[in-house]
Structures are given as structure tokens and as C-alpha cells.
Design a protein around this motif. Structure first.
Motif, PDB file in Angstrom:
ATOM      1  N   ARG A   8       0.841  -1.196   0.000  1.00  0.00           N
ATOM      2  CA  ARG A   8       0.000   0.000   0.000  1.00  0.00           C
ATOM      3  C   ARG A   8       0.873   1.242   0.000  1.00  0.00           C
ATOM      4  O   ARG A   8       1.989   1.236   0.509  1.00  0.00           O
ATOM      5  CB  ARG A   8      -0.915   0.004   1.213  1.00  0.00           C
ATOM      6  CG  ARG A   8      -1.910  -1.131   1.205  1.00  0.00           C
ATOM      7  CD  ARG A   8      -3.127  -0.747   2.012  1.00  0.00           C
ATOM      8  NE  ARG A   8      -4.103  -1.795   1.977  1.00  0.00           N
ATOM      9  CZ  ARG A   8      -5.080  -1.868   1.079  1.00  0.00           C
ATOM     10  NH1 ARG A   8      -5.183  -0.960   0.151  1.00  0.00           N
ATOM     11  NH2 ARG A   8      -5.944  -2.848   1.118  1.00  0.00           N
ATOM     12  N   TRP A   9       0.326   2.300  -0.546  1.00  0.00           N
ATOM     13  CA  TRP A   9       1.040   3.579  -0.571  1.00  0.00           C
ATOM     14  C   TRP A   9       0.957   4.195   0.820  1.00  0.00           C
ATOM     15  O   TRP A   9      -0.117   4.287   1.412  1.00  0.00           O
ATOM     16  CB  TRP A   9       0.407   4.499  -1.601  1.00  0.00           C
ATOM     17  CG  TRP A   9       0.693   4.075  -3.017  1.00  0.00           C
ATOM     18  CD1 TRP A   9       0.238   2.959  -3.650  1.00  0.00           C
ATOM     19  CD2 TRP A   9       1.505   4.764  -3.958  1.00  0.00           C
ATOM     20  NE1 TRP A   9       0.716   2.917  -4.933  1.00  0.00           N
ATOM     21  CE2 TRP A   9       1.488   4.016  -5.148  1.00  0.00           C
ATOM     22  CE3 TRP A   9       2.235   5.949  -3.902  1.00  0.00           C
ATOM     23  CZ2 TRP A   9       2.191   4.422  -6.282  1.00  0.00           C
ATOM     24  CZ3 TRP A   9       2.920   6.344  -5.038  1.00  0.00           C
ATOM     25  CH2 TRP A   9       2.902   5.583  -6.207  1.00  0.00           C
ATOM     26  N   THR A  10       2.097   4.645   1.308  1.00  0.00           N
ATOM     27  CA  THR A  10       2.126   5.303   2.614  1.00  0.00           C
ATOM     28  C   THR A  10       1.654   6.758   2.464  1.00  0.00           C
ATOM     29  O   THR A  10       1.573   7.278   1.349  1.00  0.00           O
ATOM     30  CB  THR A  10       3.543   5.296   3.205  1.00  0.00           C
ATOM     31  OG1 THR A  10       4.388   6.098   2.377  1.00  0.00           O
ATOM     32  CG2 THR A  10       4.093   3.886   3.327  1.00  0.00           C
ATOM     33  N   ALA A  11       1.382   7.382   3.582  1.00  0.00           N
ATOM     34  CA  ALA A  11       0.950   8.780   3.558  1.00  0.00           C
ATOM     35  C   ALA A  11       2.042   9.679   2.976  1.00  0.00           C
ATOM     36  O   ALA A  11       1.755  10.620   2.229  1.00  0.00           O
ATOM     37  CB  ALA A  11       0.570   9.242   4.957  1.00  0.00           C
ATOM     38  N   ASP A  12       3.303   9.372   3.314  1.00  0.00           N
ATOM     39  CA  ASP A  12       4.420  10.158   2.767  1.00  0.00           C
ATOM     40  C   ASP A  12       4.516   9.996   1.251  1.00  0.00           C
ATOM     41  O   ASP A  12       4.756  10.961   0.531  1.00  0.00           O
ATOM     42  CB  ASP A  12       5.742   9.739   3.418  1.00  0.00           C
ATOM     43  CG  ASP A  12       5.818  10.135   4.882  1.00  0.00           C
ATOM     44  OD1 ASP A  12       5.092  11.072   5.282  1.00  0.00           O
ATOM     45  OD2 ASP A  12       6.613   9.510   5.607  1.00  0.00           O
ATOM     46  N   LEU A  16       4.092  12.974  -1.554  1.00  0.00           N
ATOM     47  CA  LEU A  16       5.113  13.183  -2.580  1.00  0.00           C
ATOM     48  C   LEU A  16       4.524  12.996  -3.966  1.00  0.00           C
ATOM     49  O   LEU A  16       4.768  13.795  -4.872  1.00  0.00           O
ATOM     50  CB  LEU A  16       6.289  12.221  -2.363  1.00  0.00           C
ATOM     51  CG  LEU A  16       7.418  12.281  -3.396  1.00  0.00           C
ATOM     52  CD1 LEU A  16       8.041  13.681  -3.437  1.00  0.00           C
ATOM     53  CD2 LEU A  16       8.466  11.223  -3.076  1.00  0.00           C
ATOM     54  N   PHE A  17       3.725  11.954  -4.123  1.00  0.00           N
ATOM     55  CA  PHE A  17       3.097  11.669  -5.410  1.00  0.00           C
ATOM     56  C   PHE A  17       2.217  12.841  -5.851  1.00  0.00           C
ATOM     57  O   PHE A  17       2.281  13.280  -6.998  1.00  0.00           O
ATOM     58  CB  PHE A  17       2.269  10.383  -5.317  1.00  0.00           C
ATOM     59  CG  PHE A  17       1.630   9.972  -6.605  1.00  0.00           C
ATOM     60  CD1 PHE A  17       2.374   9.344  -7.588  1.00  0.00           C
ATOM     61  CD2 PHE A  17       0.285  10.199  -6.838  1.00  0.00           C
ATOM     62  CE1 PHE A  17       1.790   8.959  -8.785  1.00  0.00           C
ATOM     63  CE2 PHE A  17      -0.304   9.820  -8.026  1.00  0.00           C
ATOM     64  CZ  PHE A  17       0.454   9.195  -9.002  1.00  0.00           C
ATOM     65  N   GLN A  42       3.296   0.910 -11.775  1.00  0.00           N
ATOM     66  CA  GLN A  42       2.642   1.187 -10.496  1.00  0.00           C
ATOM     67  C   GLN A  42       2.317   2.677 -10.373  1.00  0.00           C
ATOM     68  O   GLN A  42       1.233   3.038  -9.897  1.00  0.00           O
ATOM     69  CB  GLN A  42       3.521   0.753  -9.332  1.00  0.00           C
ATOM     70  CG  GLN A  42       3.596  -0.733  -9.141  1.00  0.00           C
ATOM     71  CD  GLN A  42       4.578  -1.117  -8.062  1.00  0.00           C
ATOM     72  OE1 GLN A  42       5.638  -0.498  -7.930  1.00  0.00           O
ATOM     73  NE2 GLN A  42       4.246  -2.143  -7.290  1.00  0.00           N
ATOM     74  N   ILE A  43       3.232   3.518 -10.825  1.00  0.00           N
ATOM     75  CA  ILE A  43       3.006   4.965 -10.783  1.00  0.00           C
ATOM     76  C   ILE A  43       1.832   5.334 -11.679  1.00  0.00           C
ATOM     77  O   ILE A  43       0.916   6.060 -11.284  1.00  0.00           O
ATOM     78  CB  ILE A  43       4.283   5.729 -11.224  1.00  0.00           C
ATOM     79  CG1 ILE A  43       5.461   5.431 -10.310  1.00  0.00           C
ATOM     80  CG2 ILE A  43       4.014   7.220 -11.336  1.00  0.00           C
ATOM     81  CD1 ILE A  43       5.350   5.946  -8.907  1.00  0.00           C
ATOM     82  N   GLY A  50      -6.401   6.434  -8.951  1.00  0.00           N
ATOM     83  CA  GLY A  50      -6.570   7.295  -7.787  1.00  0.00           C
ATOM     84  C   GLY A  50      -6.840   8.726  -8.161  1.00  0.00           C
ATOM     85  O   GLY A  50      -7.978   9.187  -8.147  1.00  0.00           O
ATOM     86  N   VAL A  51      -5.818   9.432  -8.545  1.00  0.00           N
ATOM     87  CA  VAL A  51      -5.908  10.867  -8.805  1.00  0.00           C
ATOM     88  C   VAL A  51      -6.879  11.160  -9.944  1.00  0.00           C
ATOM     89  O   VAL A  51      -7.806  11.954  -9.803  1.00  0.00           O
ATOM     90  CB  VAL A  51      -4.508  11.443  -9.143  1.00  0.00           C
ATOM     91  CG1 VAL A  51      -4.594  12.899  -9.521  1.00  0.00           C
ATOM     92  CG2 VAL A  51      -3.569  11.235  -7.983  1.00  0.00           C
TER      93      VAL A  51
END
Length: 96
Positions: A8-12, A16-17, A42-43, A50-51
């Protein structure tokens, strides 16, 4: 081909993303250089799942709210129109 463990993607990472997307838009190669543990795919997937999806849903919601307000204004303007009352009154006075 080596595959990387999906995590999972962390908050940090999210922070950054988001800042990199704001800076580079959809230049995923540039964004990927900031993430040693994430692949290009993945990016890209994170952006579109998401975005981009969030932006699209927000746009649809804003459009539907605007259409709803417009139809409400249209209904309001019809009820404010007194021409029906005048013509109905004129019709009833003919038969008296």
C-alpha cells in the motif's frame, strides 16, 4: 522479469506523489525517479486509479449538481410565471 512486492502507498508517498503530479502532470517517468520502490506501471496505475478517477468523479458530481440547479431554476421560473393564472381567469370569465 523480476516483480516487486505490492504494498500500500504510505501517507508520505501519497504526499510526494501528489506534489509530483502537480509539478509534472502525467510525466510518469519523471515521477517514477522519486520512488525507488515503485515501477513505472505502479506509478501510472496509481494515477489513473486514484488521482485521475477522483478528478473525474468530482467533475461528474459538479456537472450533475449544476444540471440539478439549472432544472430547479427552470421549475422555479415556471412557477413564477403568472400568465397561466391570467389566462385561466380570462377563460372562466367567458363562461360566467
Amino acid at each position: 522479469m523480476a516483480t516487486r512486492q505490492t504494498t500500500r502507498w504510505t501517507a508520505d508517498e501519497e504526499t510526494l506523489f501528489a506534489s509530483l503530479v502537480e509539478k509534472y502532470d502525467r510525466d510518469f517517468k519523471r515521477i517514477q525517479h522519486a520512488f525507488a520502490s515503485r515501477t513505472y506501471n505502479q506509478i501510472r496505475s496509481h494515477y489513473y486509479n486514484g488521482v485521475y478517477k477522483q478528478q473525474y468523479l468530482t467533475q461528474i458530481k459538479d456537472t450533475s449538481v449544476a444540471q440539478k440547479n439549472q432544472s430547479q431554476e427552470s421549475r422555479d421560473s415556471m412557477t413564477e410565471d403568472n400568465s397561466f393564472e391570467v389566462s385561466s381567469f380570462a377563460l372562466f370569465t367567458l363562461f360566467d
